[in-house]
Design a protein around this motif. Structure first.
Motif, short mmCIF file in Angstrom:
data_model
loop_
_atom_site.label_atom_id
_atom_site.label_comp_id
_atom_site.label_asym_id
_atom_site.label_seq_id
_atom_site.Cartn_x
_atom_site.Cartn_y
_atom_site.Cartn_z
N LEU A 191 8.71 -8.74 3.95
CA LEU A 191 9.48 -7.51 4.17
C LEU A 191 10.15 -7.57 5.53
CD1 LEU A 191 9.95 -4.48 3.09
CD2 LEU A 191 8.23 -3.87 4.78
N ALA A 192 11.44 -7.32 5.58
CA ALA A 192 12.12 -7.20 6.87
C ALA A 192 12.30 -5.73 7.18
CB ALA A 192 13.47 -7.90 6.82
N VAL A 193 12.15 -5.36 8.45
CA VAL A 193 12.37 -3.97 8.87
C VAL A 193 13.56 -3.96 9.82
CG1 VAL A 193 11.35 -1.93 9.95
CG2 VAL A 193 9.88 -3.53 8.72
N VAL A 194 14.61 -3.25 9.43
CA VAL A 194 15.79 -3.16 10.28
C VAL A 194 16.03 -1.71 10.70
CG1 VAL A 194 16.93 -5.16 9.19
CG2 VAL A 194 17.43 -2.87 8.38
N GLY A 195 16.84 -1.55 11.72
CA GLY A 195 17.14 -0.20 12.20
C GLY A 195 17.53 -0.27 13.66
N ALA A 199 8.27 9.07 16.73
CA ALA A 199 8.60 7.64 16.62
C ALA A 199 8.55 7.20 15.16
CB ALA A 199 7.63 6.83 17.45
N VAL A 200 7.54 7.69 14.43
CA VAL A 200 7.41 7.40 12.99
C VAL A 200 7.13 8.73 12.30
CG1 VAL A 200 5.90 6.33 11.27
CG2 VAL A 200 6.70 4.98 13.20
N ASP A 201 7.99 9.06 11.32
CA ASP A 201 7.99 10.41 10.77
C ASP A 201 7.81 10.37 9.25
OD1 ASP A 201 8.39 13.06 10.33
OD2 ASP A 201 10.45 13.13 11.05
N ASP A 202 6.59 10.62 8.80
CA ASP A 202 6.29 10.71 7.37
C ASP A 202 6.74 9.48 6.58
OD1 ASP A 202 5.26 11.89 5.09
OD2 ASP A 202 7.07 13.05 4.67
N GLY A 212 11.81 3.26 15.53
CA GLY A 212 10.38 3.32 15.18
C GLY A 212 9.81 2.03 14.60
N LYS A 213 10.59 0.95 14.66
CA LYS A 213 10.16 -0.31 14.02
C LYS A 213 8.89 -0.88 14.67
CE LYS A 213 14.08 -2.35 15.03
NZ LYS A 213 14.70 -1.29 15.85
N THR A 214 8.91 -0.99 16.00
CA THR A 214 7.73 -1.56 16.68
C THR A 214 6.52 -0.65 16.50
OG1 THR A 214 9.13 -2.68 18.28
CG2 THR A 214 6.84 -2.34 18.93
N THR A 215 6.74 0.64 16.54
CA THR A 215 5.62 1.59 16.35
C THR A 215 4.98 1.35 14.99
OG1 THR A 215 6.78 3.17 17.77
CG2 THR A 215 5.00 4.04 16.40
#
Ligand SMILES: Nc1ncnc2c1ncn2[C@@H]1O[C@H](COP(=O)(O)OP(=O)(O)OP(=O)(O)O)[C@@H](O)[C@H]1O
Length: 268
Positions: free
Chosen positions: A43-47, A29-32, A52-55
């Motif tokens: 900060l905005a997180v898009v994708g 889900a979240v990789d390195d 993996g944003k919520t994680t």
């Protein structure tokens, strides 16, 4: 932003979940992932869905713990901080508002101070202050239940509740996603003003690159668990990455079309 002392920092963080058909299948889900944001930054997180944003957000306030890597808040490794105490220092706004349906608006907003043992009279005053802060109407909304409010009003309550314990950091998981464009725009701008006025540090997930570029200081782009880009609008536009280019394509085309439509209508 101070480069030397970020408020929130991820260093080589990884999180996998058991998934897929085979017994030993894991989803990364979240990789390195490594990044740092400074105090006062937005900060905005898009994708895409499942990137993996919520994680990432859930790792930041220890709703889940990483398999590898370190997350620090104000320089302190959060692995060593009591998870409940940490969550009270970090506000969290959910996509659907996440309000308790059987509790009034006042009770929803006051829940964290109540759990912290704040005296009743202080909670009442704080709730009133927060209702004003998010521009709801005390007389009209204070004693109503969530289902008696519009979606936009419920999200304002969600923001008020997240701010009740006076956090410095606010995490927002697609807070305005389910709203009509006008309400969404108004709420986004109102929140941005609050962020500045209260000196907050905000990490906000959104599916909408235009919203991200308009509201945030910097945008992080997640793709298949990896952080593929992080920067200002200008910096992102210079990054040679096909996925980032694709994400930037929509707001670019919209801006060009709007510009063309506006210049046409003024010449008529
Ligand atoms: N608790 C969990 N158990 C198993 N798999 C999970 C869990 N949480 C997340 N995942 C998986 O991890 C990956 C990333 O999920 P995540 O919710 O972080 O993505 P997202 O980018 O927030 O997606 P969306 O935009 O759809 O909300 C997905 O493949 C998801 O199915």
């Amino acid at each position: 932003m101070s480069e030397t002392s970020p408020l929130v920092a991820f260093s080589h963080v990884a999180k996998s979940f058991k998934g897929g058909c085979a017994r030993d299948d894991y989803v990364r889900a979240v990789d390195d992932v490594s990044f740092a944001i400074g105090a006062g930054e937005f900060l905005a997180v898009v994708g895409g869905s499942g990137s993996g944003k919520t994680t990432l957000l859930r790792l930041a306030n220890r709703l889940i713990d990483p398999d590898a890597g370190t997350i620090t808040v104000a320089g302190e490794d959060i692995a060593g901080i009591d998870a409940i105490g940490l969550r009270r220092r970090i506000g969290y706004v959910f996509q659907s508002g996440g309000l308790f349906p059987h509790m009034t608006i006042a009770a929803n907003i006051g829940i964290t101070p109540r759990l912290l043992g704040t005296p009743k009279s202080e909670i009442a005053a704080r709730v009133d202050e927060l209702i004003d802060l998010v521009q709801l109407d005390r007389a009209q909304h204070r004693d109503r239940f969530p289902h008696e409010l519009s979606g936009g009003q419920r999200q304002r309550v969600g923001v008020a509740r997240a701010l009740a314990a006076e956090p410095r950091i606010v995490l927002m998981d697609e807070p305005f996603g389910a709203l009509d464009p006008v309400t969404r725009d108004a709420l986004g701008n109102d929140y941005r003003a609050l962020h500045a006025r209260l000196g907050l540090t905000t990490i906000m997930i959104t599916h909408d690159m235009t919203e991200a570029l308009l509201l945030a200081d910097r945008v992080a782009v997640m793709h298949e668990g990896r952080l593929v880009a992080l920067g200002t609008a200008k910096e992102l536009s210079r990054i040679d990455n096909p996925y980032v280019g694709e994400l930037l394509g929509t707001p670019r085309r919209q801006a060009e079309r709007l510009q063309a439509a506006l210049s046409q209508s003024t010449t008529l």
